[in-house]
Design an enzyme around this catalytic site. Structure first.
Site, short mmCIF file in Angstrom:
data_model
loop_
_atom_site.label_atom_id
_atom_site.label_comp_id
_atom_site.label_asym_id
_atom_site.label_seq_id
_atom_site.Cartn_x
_atom_site.Cartn_y
_atom_site.Cartn_z
N ASN A 98 23.40 -4.51 -4.73
CA ASN A 98 24.53 -4.02 -3.93
C ASN A 98 24.67 -4.69 -2.55
OD1 ASN A 98 22.36 -2.89 -2.69
ND2 ASN A 98 23.14 -0.79 -2.67
N ASP A 141 4.66 4.14 -10.62
CA ASP A 141 3.58 4.31 -9.66
C ASP A 141 3.49 5.80 -9.33
OD1 ASP A 141 1.69 3.50 -7.56
OD2 ASP A 141 2.75 1.59 -7.58
N ASP A 148 -2.13 5.49 -7.78
CA ASP A 148 -2.42 4.85 -6.50
C ASP A 148 -3.69 5.40 -5.82
OD1 ASP A 148 -1.23 3.20 -4.18
OD2 ASP A 148 -1.51 5.16 -3.23
N GLU A 188 -5.88 2.75 -9.65
CA GLU A 188 -6.14 1.79 -8.58
C GLU A 188 -7.35 2.26 -7.78
OE1 GLU A 188 -4.71 -0.22 -4.45
OE2 GLU A 188 -4.34 1.88 -4.90
N HIS A 191 0.90 -6.57 -4.64
CA HIS A 191 1.67 -6.45 -3.39
C HIS A 191 0.79 -6.17 -2.18
CE1 HIS A 191 0.77 -2.48 -4.70
NE2 HIS A 191 1.21 -1.96 -3.57
N ASP A 192 -0.52 -6.08 -2.36
CA ASP A 192 -1.44 -5.80 -1.25
C ASP A 192 -2.31 -6.99 -0.88
OD1 ASP A 192 -0.68 -3.07 -1.05
OD2 ASP A 192 -2.10 -2.51 -2.64
C1 GLC Z 1 -2.35 1.49 -2.41
C2 GLC Z 1 -1.07 0.69 -2.46
C3 GLC Z 1 -0.73 0.24 -1.08
C4 GLC Z 1 -0.52 1.45 -0.23
C5 GLC Z 1 -1.73 2.37 -0.25
C6 GLC Z 1 -1.42 3.72 0.30
O1 GLC Z 1 -3.43 0.71 -2.01
O2 GLC Z 1 -1.20 -0.37 -3.38
O3 GLC Z 1 0.40 -0.58 -1.08
O4 GLC Z 1 -0.27 1.07 1.10
O5 GLC Z 1 -2.19 2.60 -1.58
O6 GLC Z 1 -0.58 4.44 -0.56
#
Ligand code: GLC
Ligand code: CA
Length: 530
Positions: free
Chosen positions: A25, A100, A202, A265, A328-329
């Site tokens: 968008n 997630d 997460d 994770e 992404h981290d």
């Molecule tokens: C996990 C995510 C990260 C986030 C953190 C807190 O490590 O991958 O991007 O900042 O948790 O939620």
């Protein structure tokens, strides 16, 4: 045999970071309609499942990992209807969708926390972790937030402190509270009922803290320049035994829905990670294995890692391996090991035993993008500047084509685009037979064709000089992998028998060879016994 394995064992996961995948968008931020519009890229690539980082309503203090409503979609990303359409579109292509799930904390704007902080006697007070300060008014203990500063913030309204493993805008939920556990399981149910195929859960190792909340010991190995949170050994704030009972409840619920997957994770050493598969009661199907990201890119180190992991898995019931090169981290793999070795890394990821997860952009060799100070978005970089902890460089928009904004948006992208997108993009690489994208497609196609790669056994990783080798075996078929980690040619001796080279990272070689094989600089090959 075909059905003896689950889709998440045979399959490949692809991580979408929704803000940066595709904007539909023109607001410069990716969204659900954008993801739907790009699904054919995933089909073309050949992956099986798409994991989408958080898309829920959020003040975006931590870019969606601060959830203020677990049962809706952030307007930036679209609506619940857009979500339902996305699920349909994903399933129509025979793909799976993984969401997630952020159980450790909520946003401080979540109605639960707003209630909890309102008074000491509010019914939701105990949903979060509130403590009095020290008699001198100081914080309850020495714990440090992952993003820097104390992990405790004093709340004016009631004069108590609340605990947050991450930002102060991300208060930790109290998982010892039965109502919290029930409410969070309801969240899973909500999305499972909407048809999602699983969750990436997460920061699970943060879920529960030691009840006594004692000070964490100092870490003697910490050095100036490292993350402030690592100054302490997180003995009492991480990886507590009670966490496994909470995971078992998530698993029991997921199991009631059939063939769903839970990926946890937890960035932990391999031995500690094993507990996350569960013990007497099952835990995660796949506790993420981040060790390829953390290990030095040297063949003997990687060989030792693979063997350590395989040994640790052994004997455990249903402990299925998994591997990732980035997310992404973490800095992108092509920046960590360089573009030539990134191709070798791709071959490693896609020929090892265990479910691979690809982070968006890896398939075209995207590198970290330098972010000028005034463009920094990541709160970690803002809190702890200059140490290279910021995660914006690996979160820049996906590079689809050579147009001004790389086909990502017709507006102003939320993070700067890489200056290399004119050459490094999906459209161009699709047409180039030797591109990174062509390599990913070829590797994934090979993994599909050869059950030895997806479900076969693993036989002994070892480093022979700069060459990493291992073999895979399934139903009478032997494959060997040889990866040259060096910029010099190497001779690899593969026994006396004839072998067929099935694939080279250079994509220019299909031939039969006897005994010794010449590996070019930065070349990896997959061979089959002829
Ligand atoms: C996990 C995510 C990260 C986030 C953190 C807190 O490590 O991958 O991007 O900042 O948790 O939620
Ligand atoms: Ca916690």
């Amino acid at each position: 045999m075909r059905n003896a394995h689950h889709w998440w064992q045979r399959g490949i996961v692809y991580q979408v970071y929704p803000r940066s995948f595709q904007d539909s968008n023109g607001d410069g931020i990716g969204d659900l309609k954008g993801i739907a519009a790009r699904l054919d890229h995933l089909v073309d690539l050949g992956v099986d499942a798409v994991w989408v980082s958080p898309i829920y309503p959020s003040p975006m203090a931590d870019f969606g990992y601060d959830v203020s409503d677990h049962r809706d979609i952030h307007p930036l990303f679209g609506t619940l209807q857009d979500f339902d359409r996305l699920v349909e579109a994903v399933h129509a292509r025979d793909l799976k969708i993984i969401l997630d799930f952020v159980p450790n904390h909520t946003s401080d704007q979540h109605p639960w926390f707003v209630e909890s902080r309102s008074s000491r006697i509010n019914p939701k007070r105990d949903w979060y972790i509130w403590r009095d300060g020290k008699p001198d008014g100081g914080v309850p203990n020495n714990w440090v937030s992952e993003f820097g500063g104390s992990a405790w913030t004093r709340d004016e309204a009631t004069g108590q402190f609340y605990y947050h493993a991450f930002l102060k805008q991300q208060p930790d939920l109290n998982w010892r509270n039965a109502q919290v556990r029930a409410a969070m399981l309801d969240v899973l149910r909500f999305w499972l009922d909407r048809g999602v195929d699983g969750f990436r859960v997460d920061a699970i190792h943060h879920l529960i803290e030691a009840e006594h909340l004692r000070d964490n010991p100092l870490n003697p190995d910490w050095r100036e320049g490292q993350s402030p949170a690592r100054r302490l050994i997180r003995l009492y704030s991480l990886d507590q035994e009670e966490t496994h009972a909470a995971i078992a409840e998530m698993r029991a619920l997921a199991d009631r829905y059939g063939d769903r997957v839970l990926i946890g994770e937890a960035s932990l050493p391999i031995e500690q990670l094993m507990a996350y598969y569960g013990d007497d009661t099952p835990g995660f199907h796949l506790p993420f294995n981040f060790h390829l990201i953390k290990s030095a890119w040297e063949p003997h180190v990687i060989a030792a890692l693979i063997e350590q992991y395989e040994r640790a898995l052994d004997g455990g019931r249903e402990r299925w391996p998994n591997w990732v090169l980035g997310n992404h981290d973490k800095p992108r793999v092509a920046s960590r090991v360089g573009p030539a070795q990134a191709r070798v890394a791709a071959m490693l990821l896609l020929t090892l035993r265990g479910t691979p997860t690809i982070y968006q952009g890896e398939e075209i060799g995207m590198e970290d993008v330098p972010i000028p100070t005034q463009a920094v978005c990541d709160p970690w970089e803002k809190n702890v500047p200059g140490l290279g902890l910021g995660r914006d460089p690996e979160r820049t928009p996906m590079q689809w084509d050579a147009t001004e904004n790389a086909g990502f948006t017709r507006g102003e992208p939320w993070l700067p685009l890489s200056s290399d997108h004119g050459v490094l993009n999906v459209q161009r690489q699709r047409a180039e037979p030797s591109s990174m994208l062509s390599l990913y497609r070829a590797l994934i196609a090979l993994r599909r064709r050869e059950p030895a790669l997806s479900i076969g056994v693993h036989v002994k990783a070892e480093a022979v000089g700069p060459v990493l080798t291992y073999r895979r075996f399934h139903e009478g078929r032997w494959l060997s992998v040889a990866l040259n980690f060096s910029g010099e040619p190497q001779v690899f001796r593969n026994g006396a028998d004839a072998h067929d080279i099935l694939l080279s990272t250079h994509l220019d070689r299909v031939e039969r060879c006897n005994g010794a094989v010449e590996l070019r600089a930065n070349e990896g090959i997959v061979m089959a016994a002829a």
